[in-house]
Design a protein around this motif. Structure first.
Motif, short mmCIF file in Angstrom:
data_model
loop_
_atom_site.label_atom_id
_atom_site.label_comp_id
_atom_site.label_asym_id
_atom_site.label_seq_id
_atom_site.Cartn_x
_atom_site.Cartn_y
_atom_site.Cartn_z
N GLU B 150 0.57 -0.96 -0.14
CA GLU B 150 0.10 -0.11 -0.16
C GLU B 150 0.70 1.62 -0.37
O GLU B 150 1.86 1.14 0.76
CB GLU B 150 -0.87 -0.10 1.03
CG GLU B 150 -2.34 0.89 0.92
CD GLU B 150 -3.12 1.18 2.37
OE1 GLU B 150 -4.07 1.85 2.50
OE2 GLU B 150 -3.61 -0.32 2.58
N LEU B 152 1.35 4.38 0.91
CA LEU B 152 0.03 5.82 1.55
C LEU B 152 0.60 7.17 1.14
O LEU B 152 1.60 7.33 1.35
CB LEU B 152 0.62 5.12 2.94
CG LEU B 152 -0.36 3.81 3.52
CD1 LEU B 152 0.88 3.67 5.01
CD2 LEU B 152 -1.51 4.12 3.26
N LYS B 154 0.51 9.21 3.71
CA LYS B 154 0.98 9.92 5.23
C LYS B 154 2.17 9.95 4.96
O LYS B 154 3.14 9.10 4.31
CB LYS B 154 0.76 8.89 6.01
CG LYS B 154 -1.05 9.38 6.60
CD LYS B 154 -1.46 7.74 8.13
CE LYS B 154 -2.62 7.73 8.13
NZ LYS B 154 -2.89 7.32 9.05
N THR B 157 5.25 7.19 6.67
CA THR B 157 5.35 6.14 6.71
C THR B 157 5.90 5.34 6.28
O THR B 157 6.31 4.84 4.54
CB THR B 157 3.88 6.26 6.32
OG1 THR B 157 2.95 7.17 6.43
CG2 THR B 157 3.03 4.36 6.45
N VAL B 160 3.13 -1.10 5.89
CA VAL B 160 2.41 -0.90 6.50
C VAL B 160 1.52 -2.45 6.28
O VAL B 160 2.07 -3.28 5.42
CB VAL B 160 0.65 -0.79 5.96
CG1 VAL B 160 -0.68 -0.89 6.11
CG2 VAL B 160 0.67 1.20 5.71
N LYS B 161 1.25 -3.19 7.28
CA LYS B 161 1.61 -5.04 7.49
C LYS B 161 0.02 -4.96 7.94
O LYS B 161 -0.34 -4.54 9.19
CB LYS B 161 1.90 -5.26 8.10
CG LYS B 161 2.95 -6.65 7.64
CD LYS B 161 4.07 -6.48 8.23
CE LYS B 161 4.21 -7.14 9.79
NZ LYS B 161 5.91 -7.57 10.62
N SER B 162 -0.87 -6.36 7.81
CA SER B 162 -2.11 -6.80 8.42
C SER B 162 -1.75 -7.95 9.20
O SER B 162 -0.26 -8.36 8.12
CB SER B 162 -2.91 -7.37 7.05
OG SER B 162 -3.52 -8.57 7.52
N PHE B 186 -3.68 -3.73 11.14
CA PHE B 186 -2.89 -3.41 10.52
C PHE B 186 -2.11 -2.90 11.17
O PHE B 186 -1.62 -2.57 12.06
CB PHE B 186 -3.05 -1.96 9.96
CG PHE B 186 -4.24 -1.62 8.64
CD1 PHE B 186 -3.32 -3.18 7.55
CD2 PHE B 186 -4.94 -2.46 8.69
CE1 PHE B 186 -4.25 -3.39 6.31
CE2 PHE B 186 -6.03 -2.58 7.31
CZ PHE B 186 -5.39 -3.26 6.36
N ILE B 188 1.54 -0.38 11.26
CA ILE B 188 1.90 1.18 10.45
C ILE B 188 3.15 1.27 11.54
O ILE B 188 3.06 1.69 12.35
CB ILE B 188 0.85 1.84 10.62
CG1 ILE B 188 -0.63 1.25 10.21
CG2 ILE B 188 1.28 3.26 9.55
CD1 ILE B 188 -1.73 2.04 9.75
N GLN B 190 6.52 4.02 11.44
CA GLN B 190 6.37 5.49 10.98
C GLN B 190 7.96 5.42 12.01
O GLN B 190 7.38 5.98 13.04
CB GLN B 190 5.26 6.35 11.19
CG GLN B 190 4.62 6.40 10.53
CD GLN B 190 3.10 7.36 11.11
OE1 GLN B 190 3.05 7.42 12.28
NE2 GLN B 190 2.87 8.40 10.15
N GLU B 197 -3.49 -0.25 14.01
CA GLU B 197 -4.58 0.74 13.39
C GLU B 197 -5.73 -1.06 13.65
O GLU B 197 -5.20 -1.98 12.91
CB GLU B 197 -3.96 0.82 12.76
CG GLU B 197 -5.53 2.02 12.21
CD GLU B 197 -4.69 2.97 11.20
OE1 GLU B 197 -4.41 4.05 11.37
OE2 GLU B 197 -4.97 2.74 10.17
N ARG B 199 -8.96 -1.36 11.85
CA ARG B 199 -9.53 -0.76 9.38
C ARG B 199 -10.94 -1.76 9.31
O ARG B 199 -11.09 -2.49 9.81
CB ARG B 199 -8.71 -0.52 8.33
CG ARG B 199 -7.96 0.36 8.84
CD ARG B 199 -7.13 0.42 7.97
NE ARG B 199 -5.53 1.11 7.72
CZ ARG B 199 -4.64 1.06 6.41
NH1 ARG B 199 -5.14 0.80 5.98
NH2 ARG B 199 -3.70 1.92 7.29
#
Lengths: 214, 395
Positions: B150, B152, B154, B157, B160-162, B186, B188, B190, B197, B199
């Motif tokens: 992904e 992002l 932002k 960042t 991002v890992k699920s 997720f 995330i 940074q 997080e 979602r």
């Protein structure tokens, strides 16, 4: 009742249901009496619960049913004083049993199969008014102190002292009788444990049969 | 009133009625109406934490839950909390967080399931006072891909890992209508910070009833208490809180929201004090009681869940506390579920409710019998019987 060693406050001891067969009696004094009777009979697989107050029996039975130990209970016997109406006493116990959704016997001393199996005994009997004290006094009718007990109440009447009401007379006689013993301070139940009542008397035959059948 | 209630339900079906009946519920309710408005009459939990299967009923306006350690008292409150939230997977993270369980990215949901077995769905089923069922089924589902590619928008960042395991909340309401929400966790990254997080898809809807959970810690969230006190002032019912607080602090004359140094707090005016005293300085018991009463008043028509309700409260205050709880719960149609280990607390509750017009109280004891958890429910008569024997009712 135990007391706290530090603050001397009374610590309420909780009752724990430990046995499969229960005898429910009216109060702690009766509990002591029936424990003495069980010892005399050599029965240790019955637990006496001195809880069965006249007005709270239904709630107490409901509470017992909610106790985790209740599922092990196979048989209960309930002993109730006849007071001035043996039939009413029996009906009152049956009403409490019905309210608590327990088996209700059709007559006194007749077990109603459960689980748990339930039976009821009215003391002194379903044909007689009175209470446990009447049975105890009858068992000691030949005791040398008994004429003195009778004389004491006659003397009170002759001298115009108010004396006990008729319905409390056997309780009063029991107290007076027990003052004739070596330890004059004991209540009925502990007196039974001290051997002050002749528990092997034929007066208690029906009580013994009832207890053994629980 | 019954006609009004039916009309309200019809409007609610059409989506016209408010979820929380702030305006339509009058402060004075007859007992029958209160019964109908209360949320839960029966509640059943399956495969949640230490509970394989447990049903608890009948439920009353105020329900006190007793039992040994680790028999499922807090778990039961958590189950109710998730059920009130209907389709809000975020609450699953929250109840774990209250337990001190951080999100584990590889298996964030296992701790919710009985014996960590997420193959057996969690099922929470309520029967309402109107006799209707509503159930929440919680399952896990493997994500389509574990690593999410992904880009992002932002800034900063890095990844991002699920977790690869999603959670699904499937709620079937009183009318048999089902709604599913899937939560995908997720990680995330940074810089040096890795953030967790959740979602939601589709987004969770606001709950129809308010549920407030007060955990066993003594420290309440002061901002929330200030907001709730404001609402109570607006409803002109703040005397309820003052009366309750005076049980603990008889010198208390008035409560106000003040922010003398930028931080907004509830302040108490004490007799013979020159200045008002901020709530945190009135003691832990006062704070705990204030949070409790404010929660009950805020959750109008809903449910308040309180873990170890007696925490911080002196034994001589307990009956007064229960009087305040009973009064505020009755006025605001709030249903209460609280846990306790204290004999003094449950006896105080029993005595407080004996003095009221109606005994709207039940004690539920949880026991572990043959490896399974079961509930024994005491009404007025059986609790009186148990206390008179006395039998142990705390488990």
């Amino acid at each position: 009742m135990a007391t706290c060693p530090e603050c001397n406050a009374v610590i309420e001891e909780k009752l724990v249901v430990r046995k499969e067969r229960l005898l429910i009696a009216e109060g702690k004094d009766d509990e002591q009496f029936f424990n003495a009777m069980l010892r005399q009979l050599g029965l240790d697989e019955i637990q006496v619960l001195g809880i069965g107050g006249k007005t709270r029996l239904e709630g107490q039975l409901k509470a017992l049913k909610l106790d985790p130990a209740w599922r092990q209970v196979s048989s209960i016997g309930i002993v109730r004083d006849a007071d001035d109406d043996p039939d009413a006493a029996f009906r009152s116990v049956c009403s409490a049993l019905k309210g608590a959704k327990l088996p209700v016997p059709s007559k006194a001393l007749a077990p109603m199969v459960g689980p748990p199996t339930v039976q009821v005994m009215i003391i002194p009997s379903l044909r007689k008014e009175g209470a446990l004290e009447d049975l105890c006094l009858e068992s000691s009718a030949d005791d040398p102190a008994m004429p003195c007990v009778e004389q004491y109440f006659e003397c009170l009447a002759e001298r115009g002292a108010p004396g006990p009401k008729e319905r409390s007379l056997s309780k009063a006689k029991t107290r007076v009788f027990l003052t004739s013993k070596e330890d004059p301070t004991l209540p009925l139940g502990i007196a039974a444990q001290k051997g002050y009542w002749p528990l092997d008397s034929s007066v208690f035959d029906e009580v013994r049969r009832f207890i053994a059948s629980i | 009133m019954a006609r009004k209630l039916i009309a309200y339900e019809k409007r609610q079906k059409k989506g016209e009625a408010p979820a929380v009946r702030e305006k339509s519920a009058s402060y004075k309710n007859d007992a029958d109406t209160v019964q109908k408005l209360l949320r839960y009459k029966r509640f059943e939990v399956q495969n949640f934490r230490c509970i394989k299967k447990l049903a608890i009923s009948p439920l009353e306006q105020v329900n006190l839950i007793a039992g040994m350690n680790n028999v499922g008292k807090t778990t039961l409150l958590e189950a109710l909390f998730l059920h009130i939230g209907e389709t809000n997977p975020e609450l699953a993270l929250r109840v774990n967080n209250w337990r001190g369980l951080g999100p584990e990215i590889e298996s964030p949901w296992r701790q919710l399931f009985w014996q960590f077995n997420d193959k057996s769905p969690i099922k929470l089923t309520a029967t309402t006072m109107l006799g209707k069922e509503c159930s929440l089924t919680i399952t896990t589902k493997l994500a389509e891909s574990k690593v999410v590619e992904e880009i992002l928008p932002k800034k900063g960042t890095e990844f991002v890992k699920s977790s690869g395991v999603n959670i699904v909340f499937d709620y079937v309401n009183e009318d048999g209508k089902s709604r599913k929400v899937m939560g995908t966790p997720f990680l995330i990254g940074q810089g040096n910070i890795v953030r967790f997080e959740l979602r939601m898809s589709p987004p969770s809807l606001p709950t129809r009833v308010t549920g407030i959970f007060l955990n066993s810690g003594l420290k309440s969230v002061l901002d929330e208490d200030v907001n709730r006190f404001s609402q109570l002032r607006i409803k002109q019912r703040d005397k309820l809180l003052l009366d309750a607080m005076q049980l603990i602090e008889p010198r208390l004359e008035r409560l106000e929201i003040l922010s003398p140094q930028g931080t907004t707090l509830i302040y108490g005016y004490l007799k013979d004090y020159q200045e008002p005293v901020p709530m945190p300085l009135l003691g832990d018991g006062a704070r705990r009681l204030a949070s409790l009463i404010l929660a009950i008043c805020t959750a109008q028509g809903g449910v308040v869940l309180v873990d170890e309700i007696e925490n911080g409260i002196h034994h001589s205050i307990l009956k007064g506390m229960w009087n305040a709880v009973a009064e505020s719960a009755s006025l605001f149609n709030t249903q209460i579920f609280a846990t306790t280990h204290s004999q003094e607390c449950l006896v105080a509750a029993h005595e407080a409710f004996l003095e009221r017009d109606q005994y709207r109280f039940r004690l539920h004891r949880l026991d572990r019998l043959n490896g399974e958890i079961a509930a024994a429910t005491y009404d007025q008569e059986s609790l009186e019987g148990a206390l008179s024997i006395p039998l142990e009712v705390r488990g």
